[in-house]
Motif scaffolding. Structure first.
Motif, PDB file in Angstrom:
ATOM      1  N   THR A 248       0.830  -1.212   0.000  1.00 17.11           N
ATOM      2  CA  THR A 248       0.000   0.000   0.000  1.00 17.11           C
ATOM      3  C   THR A 248       0.861   1.257   0.000  1.00 17.11           C
ATOM      4  O   THR A 248       0.603   2.201  -0.756  1.00 17.11           O
ATOM      5  N   ILE A 249       1.872   1.283   0.848  1.00 13.17           N
ATOM      6  CA  ILE A 249       2.772   2.440   0.910  1.00 13.17           C
ATOM      7  C   ILE A 249       3.414   2.691  -0.450  1.00 13.17           C
ATOM      8  O   ILE A 249       3.597   3.839  -0.858  1.00 13.17           O
ATOM      9  N   LEU A 250       3.708   1.607  -1.174  1.00 17.97           N
ATOM     10  CA  LEU A 250       4.385   1.725  -2.464  1.00 17.97           C
ATOM     11  C   LEU A 250       3.418   1.883  -3.640  1.00 17.97           C
ATOM     12  O   LEU A 250       3.842   1.993  -4.784  1.00 17.97           O
ATOM     13  N   GLY A 251       2.108   1.895  -3.357  1.00 21.62           N
ATOM     14  CA  GLY A 251       1.127   2.099  -4.421  1.00 21.62           C
ATOM     15  C   GLY A 251       0.845   0.870  -5.258  1.00 21.62           C
ATOM     16  O   GLY A 251       0.388   0.985  -6.397  1.00 21.62           O
ATOM     17  N   ILE A 252       1.090  -0.314  -4.725  1.00 24.84           N
ATOM     18  CA  ILE A 252       0.827  -1.554  -5.445  1.00 24.84           C
ATOM     19  C   ILE A 252      -0.641  -1.930  -5.243  1.00 24.84           C
ATOM     20  O   ILE A 252      -1.118  -1.991  -4.111  1.00 24.84           O
ATOM     21  N   ASP A 253      -1.346  -2.173  -6.337  1.00 31.39           N
ATOM     22  CA  ASP A 253      -2.744  -2.584  -6.243  1.00 31.39           C
ATOM     23  C   ASP A 253      -2.825  -3.986  -5.635  1.00 31.39           C
ATOM     24  O   ASP A 253      -2.020  -4.859  -5.962  1.00 31.39           O
ATOM     25  N   LEU A 254      -3.804  -4.184  -4.768  1.00 25.98           N
ATOM     26  CA  LEU A 254      -4.025  -5.488  -4.149  1.00 25.98           C
ATOM     27  C   LEU A 254      -5.287  -6.106  -4.726  1.00 25.98           C
ATOM     28  O   LEU A 254      -6.290  -5.413  -4.923  1.00 25.98           O
TER      29      LEU A 254
ATOM     30  N   VAL B  16     -14.854  -5.633  -0.795  1.00 19.73           N
ATOM     31  CA  VAL B  16     -15.196  -6.142   0.541  1.00 19.73           C
ATOM     32  C   VAL B  16     -16.700  -6.388   0.628  1.00 19.73           C
ATOM     33  O   VAL B  16     -17.148  -7.444   1.112  1.00 19.73           O
ATOM     34  N   SER B  17     -17.489  -5.451   0.164  1.00 15.71           N
ATOM     35  CA  SER B  17     -18.944  -5.571   0.203  1.00 15.71           C
ATOM     36  C   SER B  17     -19.424  -6.782  -0.590  1.00 15.71           C
ATOM     37  O   SER B  17     -20.279  -7.549  -0.127  1.00 15.71           O
ATOM     38  N   ARG B  18     -18.893  -6.980  -1.784  1.00 16.11           N
ATOM     39  CA  ARG B  18     -19.291  -8.125  -2.604  1.00 16.11           C
ATOM     40  C   ARG B  18     -18.931  -9.451  -1.937  1.00 16.11           C
ATOM     41  O   ARG B  18     -19.704 -10.409  -1.969  1.00 16.11           O
ATOM     42  N   GLN B  19     -17.736  -9.498  -1.317  1.00 18.40           N
ATOM     43  CA  GLN B  19     -17.321 -10.734  -0.647  1.00 18.40           C
ATOM     44  C   GLN B  19     -18.203 -11.026   0.563  1.00 18.40           C
ATOM     45  O   GLN B  19     -18.531 -12.181   0.839  1.00 18.40           O
TER      46      GLN B  19
ATOM     47  N   PRO C  85      -7.088   1.222  -4.865  1.00 18.60           N
ATOM     48  CA  PRO C  85      -7.497   1.436  -3.467  1.00 18.60           C
ATOM     49  C   PRO C  85      -8.955   1.860  -3.295  1.00 18.60           C
ATOM     50  O   PRO C  85      -9.635   1.385  -2.387  1.00 18.60           O
ATOM     51  N   ALA C  86      -9.451   2.704  -4.166  1.00 18.65           N
ATOM     52  CA  ALA C  86     -10.838   3.174  -4.048  1.00 18.65           C
ATOM     53  C   ALA C  86     -11.845   2.064  -4.344  1.00 18.65           C
ATOM     54  O   ALA C  86     -13.019   2.167  -3.972  1.00 18.65           O
ATOM     55  N   GLU C  87     -11.415   1.002  -5.016  1.00 19.32           N
ATOM     56  CA  GLU C  87     -12.310  -0.099  -5.368  1.00 19.32           C
ATOM     57  C   GLU C  87     -12.393  -1.172  -4.280  1.00 19.32           C
ATOM     58  O   GLU C  87     -13.300  -2.010  -4.312  1.00 19.32           O
ATOM     59  N   LEU C  88     -11.468  -1.172  -3.349  1.00 18.00           N
ATOM     60  CA  LEU C  88     -11.436  -2.213  -2.324  1.00 18.00           C
ATOM     61  C   LEU C  88     -12.690  -2.262  -1.447  1.00 18.00           C
ATOM     62  O   LEU C  88     -13.178  -3.358  -1.150  1.00 18.00           O
ATOM     63  N   PRO C  89     -13.258  -1.129  -1.014  1.00 18.75           N
ATOM     64  CA  PRO C  89     -14.494  -1.223  -0.210  1.00 18.75           C
ATOM     65  C   PRO C  89     -15.627  -1.956  -0.937  1.00 18.75           C
ATOM     66  O   PRO C  89     -16.351  -2.741  -0.332  1.00 18.75           O
TER      67      PRO C  89
END
Length: 108
Positions: free
Chosen positions: A65-71, A83-86, A76-80
């Motif tokens: 996250t600190i380095l800007g790597i997508d997980l 989480v909701s879908r999961q 980052p804005a898509e992660l919530p």
């Protein structure tokens, strides 16, 4: 006793470690600088970059996250939303699992 990890686990931690190392080098940060930003130690950052599977997942994700790597392939804005879908998918499954009432006869 040493913990054995599957090939998939070892490959996944190695890939993430290489991504962390690449992103750090692209920013021209030293291992010490990244460790300081992450609130960790130099040894932990080196282990993360080496893909050591015993580095805590939270530590690996924080470095990424600190380095800007997508997980998980999400910005980052898509992660919530992810989480909701999961959570929605999990809600469709039983909350508790029970073992079989009778022993399974697997003696063929």
């Amino acid at each position: 006793m040493a913990r054995t990890h599957s090939r998939q686990t070892l490959d996944a931690t190695h890939v993430l470690g290489l991504e962390i190392a690449r992103a750090r080098r692209e920013r021209r940060w030293t291992i010490n600088e990244l460790a300081e930003r992450a609130g960790g130690s130099r040894i932990t950052v080196r282990a993360a970059e080496a893909g050591t599977p015993t580095v805590a997942i939270g530590t690996m994700f924080e470095l990424a996250t600190i380095l800007g790597i997508d997980l998980y392939g999400a910005r980052p804005a898509e992660l919530p939303e992810l989480v909701s879908r999961q959570r929605d998918r999990l809600a469709l499954l039983p909350a508790r699992m029970r073992g079989p009432a009778t022993p399974i006869d697997d003696d063929f």
